[in-house]
Design a protein around this motif. Structure first.
Motif, PDB file in Angstrom:
ATOM      1  N   ALA A 153      39.845  43.762  29.531  1.00  0.00           N
ATOM      2  CA  ALA A 153      40.405  43.131  30.736  1.00  0.00           C
ATOM      3  C   ALA A 153      41.077  44.218  31.561  1.00  0.00           C
ATOM      4  CB  ALA A 153      41.404  42.039  30.376  1.00  0.00           C
ATOM      5  N   TYR A 154      40.709  44.274  32.828  1.00  0.00           N
ATOM      6  CA  TYR A 154      41.210  45.330  33.712  1.00  0.00           C
ATOM      7  C   TYR A 154      41.846  44.703  34.945  1.00  0.00           C
ATOM      8  CZ  TYR A 154      41.451  50.139  35.161  1.00  0.00           C
ATOM      9  OH  TYR A 154      41.922  51.384  35.497  1.00  0.00           O
ATOM     10  N   PRO A 155      43.021  45.193  35.336  1.00  0.00           N
ATOM     11  CA  PRO A 155      43.663  44.602  36.516  1.00  0.00           C
ATOM     12  C   PRO A 155      42.920  44.949  37.799  1.00  0.00           C
ATOM     13  CG  PRO A 155      44.894  46.526  35.781  1.00  0.00           C
ATOM     14  CD  PRO A 155      43.800  46.290  34.769  1.00  0.00           C
ATOM     15  N   ILE A 156      42.745  43.964  38.651  1.00  0.00           N
ATOM     16  CA  ILE A 156      42.259  44.217  40.002  1.00  0.00           C
ATOM     17  C   ILE A 156      43.507  44.460  40.836  1.00  0.00           C
ATOM     18  CG2 ILE A 156      41.118  43.256  42.037  1.00  0.00           C
ATOM     19  CD1 ILE A 156      39.392  41.613  40.046  1.00  0.00           C
ATOM     20  N   ILE A 157      43.617  45.682  41.319  1.00  0.00           N
ATOM     21  CA  ILE A 157      44.805  46.100  42.062  1.00  0.00           C
ATOM     22  C   ILE A 157      44.398  46.349  43.507  1.00  0.00           C
ATOM     23  CG2 ILE A 157      46.647  47.819  42.235  1.00  0.00           C
ATOM     24  CD1 ILE A 157      46.049  48.413  39.189  1.00  0.00           C
ATOM     25  N   VAL A 158      45.111  45.708  44.421  1.00  0.00           N
ATOM     26  CA  VAL A 158      44.900  45.932  45.848  1.00  0.00           C
ATOM     27  C   VAL A 158      46.082  46.752  46.353  1.00  0.00           C
ATOM     28  CG1 VAL A 158      44.689  44.853  48.122  1.00  0.00           C
ATOM     29  CG2 VAL A 158      43.563  43.811  46.142  1.00  0.00           C
ATOM     30  N   ARG A 159      45.771  47.875  46.989  1.00  0.00           N
ATOM     31  CA  ARG A 159      46.832  48.747  47.512  1.00  0.00           C
ATOM     32  C   ARG A 159      47.780  47.944  48.409  1.00  0.00           C
ATOM     33  NH1 ARG A 159      42.288  51.802  47.660  1.00  0.00           N
ATOM     34  NH2 ARG A 159      42.329  53.660  46.357  1.00  0.00           N
ATOM     35  N   GLY A 160      49.058  48.113  48.152  1.00  0.00           N
ATOM     36  CA  GLY A 160      50.070  47.433  48.950  1.00  0.00           C
ATOM     37  C   GLY A 160      50.370  46.013  48.494  1.00  0.00           C
ATOM     38  N   ARG A 161      49.556  45.467  47.571  1.00  0.00           N
ATOM     39  CA  ARG A 161      49.777  44.107  47.071  1.00  0.00           C
ATOM     40  C   ARG A 161      50.009  44.061  45.578  1.00  0.00           C
ATOM     41  NH1 ARG A 161      45.119  40.353  48.829  1.00  0.00           N
ATOM     42  NH2 ARG A 161      46.365  38.862  47.665  1.00  0.00           N
ATOM     43  N   ASP A 188      41.114  48.454  48.643  1.00  0.00           N
ATOM     44  CA  ASP A 188      41.817  48.270  49.920  1.00  0.00           C
ATOM     45  C   ASP A 188      41.879  46.788  50.257  1.00  0.00           C
ATOM     46  OD1 ASP A 188      42.306  51.003  50.422  1.00  0.00           O
ATOM     47  OD2 ASP A 188      40.254  51.254  51.150  1.00  0.00           O
ATOM     48  N   ARG A 189      40.859  46.046  49.833  1.00  0.00           N
ATOM     49  CA  ARG A 189      40.803  44.596  50.021  1.00  0.00           C
ATOM     50  C   ARG A 189      39.933  44.019  48.920  1.00  0.00           C
ATOM     51  NH1 ARG A 189      35.867  43.567  51.925  1.00  0.00           N
ATOM     52  NH2 ARG A 189      36.146  41.470  52.724  1.00  0.00           N
ATOM     53  N   PHE A 190      40.137  42.746  48.621  1.00  0.00           N
ATOM     54  CA  PHE A 190      39.360  42.099  47.572  1.00  0.00           C
ATOM     55  C   PHE A 190      39.198  40.638  47.937  1.00  0.00           C
ATOM     56  CE2 PHE A 190      38.329  40.170  43.554  1.00  0.00           C
ATOM     57  CZ  PHE A 190      37.516  41.122  42.951  1.00  0.00           C
ATOM     58  N   ASP A 191      37.951  40.150  47.894  1.00  0.00           N
ATOM     59  CA  ASP A 191      37.678  38.752  48.211  1.00  0.00           C
ATOM     60  C   ASP A 191      36.478  38.275  47.397  1.00  0.00           C
ATOM     61  OD1 ASP A 191      35.442  39.881  49.503  1.00  0.00           O
ATOM     62  OD2 ASP A 191      36.271  39.586  51.506  1.00  0.00           O
ATOM     63  N   GLN A 192      36.010  37.067  47.696  1.00  0.00           N
ATOM     64  CA  GLN A 192      34.880  36.489  46.959  1.00  0.00           C
ATOM     65  C   GLN A 192      33.642  37.378  47.031  1.00  0.00           C
ATOM     66  OE1 GLN A 192      34.474  33.344  45.104  1.00  0.00           O
ATOM     67  NE2 GLN A 192      32.687  34.532  44.520  1.00  0.00           N
TER      68      GLN A 192
END
Length: 161
Positions: free
Chosen positions: A119-127, A22-26
Motif C-alpha cells: 500500500a502506497y500513499p497517493i500524495i498531492v503536492r500542497g495537499r 501535482d493533481r489526482f483525479d478519476q
C-alpha cells in the motif's frame, strides 16, 4: 527484494517525497491502474490492485488467479497508510529495524492493519496524502516494488530517489 531484506528508511522517505502528484483525479487513477494491471500481466503476477481517494475506490482489478483474500489484505494495508501517512512497506521496515514484530503492532488490532508492503500513499503536492495505490498477492516487498514501478512510470521518474 526478499520480504526480510532491510531497506533504508531514509531511502523510503526520499521515495515518498519523489513520487508525488501535482493533481489526482478519476482519470489519473484509471490511467495509473491500467498501467499497473498491464505491468502485472506482463510479469504474469496474479495480483489484485486498488486505487482509492479518501474512502472512495476509484480503480479495482483482480488478475486471473488472484485470491479473494487479497481484498482483506488491501483493506488492512490501506488502513495502515491512512494511520501513518507512509507506505505499508515503510512501517514494515521501521518496526523490524526497531526490533519489533511487524505482525504485532502495539495499539493496533492486526485484524484491521497489516504492516506488509504493497500500500502506497497517493500524495498531492500542497495537499498531502489523499489516497492509496495498493497491490496484493505477492510477498510484501514485491507488492511494494510493483506499485512503485508503476508510479515512477506514470510520473515519468527514473530510478533515483
Amino acid at each position: 527484494m526478499p520480504q526480510d531484506a532491510t531497506v533504508s528508511l531514509d531511502f523510503l522517505l526520499r521515495e515518498e517525497k519523489l513520487l508525488q502528484f501535482d493533481r489526482f483525479d478519476q482519470d489519473t487513477a484509471t490511467a495509473l491502474g491500467a498501467a499497473l494491471v498491464a505491468r502485472a500481466r506482463a510479469a504474469s503476477r496474479p495480483v489484485t490492485v486498488e486505487i482509492t481517494q479518501g474512502d472512495t475506490v476509484l480503480f479495482a482489478h483482480a488478475m486471473p488467479g488472484a485470491s479473494p483474500d487479497h481484498a482483506d489484505w488491501i483493506r488492512r494495508k490501506n488502513n495502515l497508510v491512512k494511520r501513518t501517512g507512509h507506505s505499508s512497506f515503510y512501517t514494515h521496515n521501521e518496526v523490524r529495524q526497531a526490533g519489533g514484530d511487524h505482525d504485532r503492532l502495539p495499539g493496533l488490532d492486526m485484524r484491521d492493519y497489516a504492516a506488509h508492503g504493497g500500500a502506497y500513499p497517493i500524495i498531492v503536492r500542497g495537499r498531502g496524502v489523499i489516497g492509496t495505490v495498493t497491490v496484493s498477492g505477492l510477498p510484501g516487498a514485491d507488492d511494494h516494488a510493483l506499485a512503485v514501478a508503476a508510479l515512477k512510470d506514470h510520473l515519468g521518474i527514473g530510478e533515483q530517489p
